[in-house]
Design a protein around this motif. Sequence first.
Motif, short mmCIF file in Angstrom:
data_model
loop_
_atom_site.label_atom_id
_atom_site.label_comp_id
_atom_site.label_asym_id
_atom_site.label_seq_id
_atom_site.Cartn_x
_atom_site.Cartn_y
_atom_site.Cartn_z
N ASN A 96 0.83 -1.21 0.00
CA ASN A 96 0.00 0.00 0.00
C ASN A 96 0.85 1.25 0.00
N TYR A 117 -3.20 0.04 -3.79
CA TYR A 117 -3.00 -1.23 -3.09
C TYR A 117 -2.09 -2.18 -3.87
N SER A 163 2.37 1.21 3.67
CA SER A 163 2.04 0.25 4.72
C SER A 163 1.95 -1.14 4.10
N TRP A 192 0.06 -4.89 3.68
CA TRP A 192 -1.32 -5.23 3.36
C TRP A 192 -2.01 -5.73 4.62
N GLY A 193 -2.69 -4.84 5.35
CA GLY A 193 -3.59 -5.18 6.42
C GLY A 193 -2.97 -5.98 7.55
N GLY A 194 -3.83 -6.61 8.34
CA GLY A 194 -3.36 -7.45 9.42
C GLY A 194 -3.23 -6.68 10.72
N ASN A 212 -1.15 -3.19 11.70
CA ASN A 212 -0.95 -2.44 10.45
C ASN A 212 -0.51 -1.02 10.78
N THR A 213 0.61 -0.62 10.20
CA THR A 213 1.22 0.67 10.53
C THR A 213 1.57 1.40 9.25
#
Lengths: 109, 114
Positions: free
Chosen positions: B31, B50, B94, B96-98, B101-102
């Motif tokens: 991202n 994304y 960043s 991909w999710g999880g 996520n930062t």
Amino acid sequence: TQLLEQSPQFLSIQEGENLTVYCNSSSVFSSLQWYRQEPGEGPVLLVTVVTGGEVKKLKRLTFQFGDARKDSSLHITAAQPGDTGLYLCAGAEGQNFVFGPGTRLSVLP
Amino acid sequence: DVKVTQSSRYLVKRTGEKVFLECVQDMDHENMFWYRQDPGLGLRLIYFSYDVKMKEKGDIPEGYSVSREKKERFSLILESASTNQTSMYLCASSLWGGAGNTIYFGEGSWLTVV
């Protein structure tokens, strides 16, 4: 879209004092980050908190994530002029992020 | 450490010029984001991506476009710069999710349109 509020908006204190700033939402985030931003620079990551009730310490900075993962606090002990800056919180919302408006901290020598 | 690099820190452009702001990240993040930051308005999302060759409009896409030809590079384009686009531009990336996520930011690009 979830919203994040930060308080106070501005804070001016003397060197050596303690302070706490807050980040609040009515919604739940999967994680929350705190950043410090100095004038003319990009935000620098301080911490990520993930678990409800989590407490993390970074030298004189203590971060807490609320039990319900809707709010967070940042406590600074014995503030120093080098702590001066804009403190931003951000919540992860899926693949995107929601940002608070920031707390502008000024620590006077 | 994650590194997000914005190629230009300070730019001065004339009204009507085409402006390119380049951003590279070295952590293989899926991202990437472009924000602008203005006093009293906070961070506002312009565009995000994304995946390579994929882009999505953010909250304020008007007057901007983006390009993501490679995973590590995300460019912001001002087709015809206007004075109301004078601002601090921040690129970010960043995973991909999880959980945990930062988002990580670059140093920022100050653009002045005269």
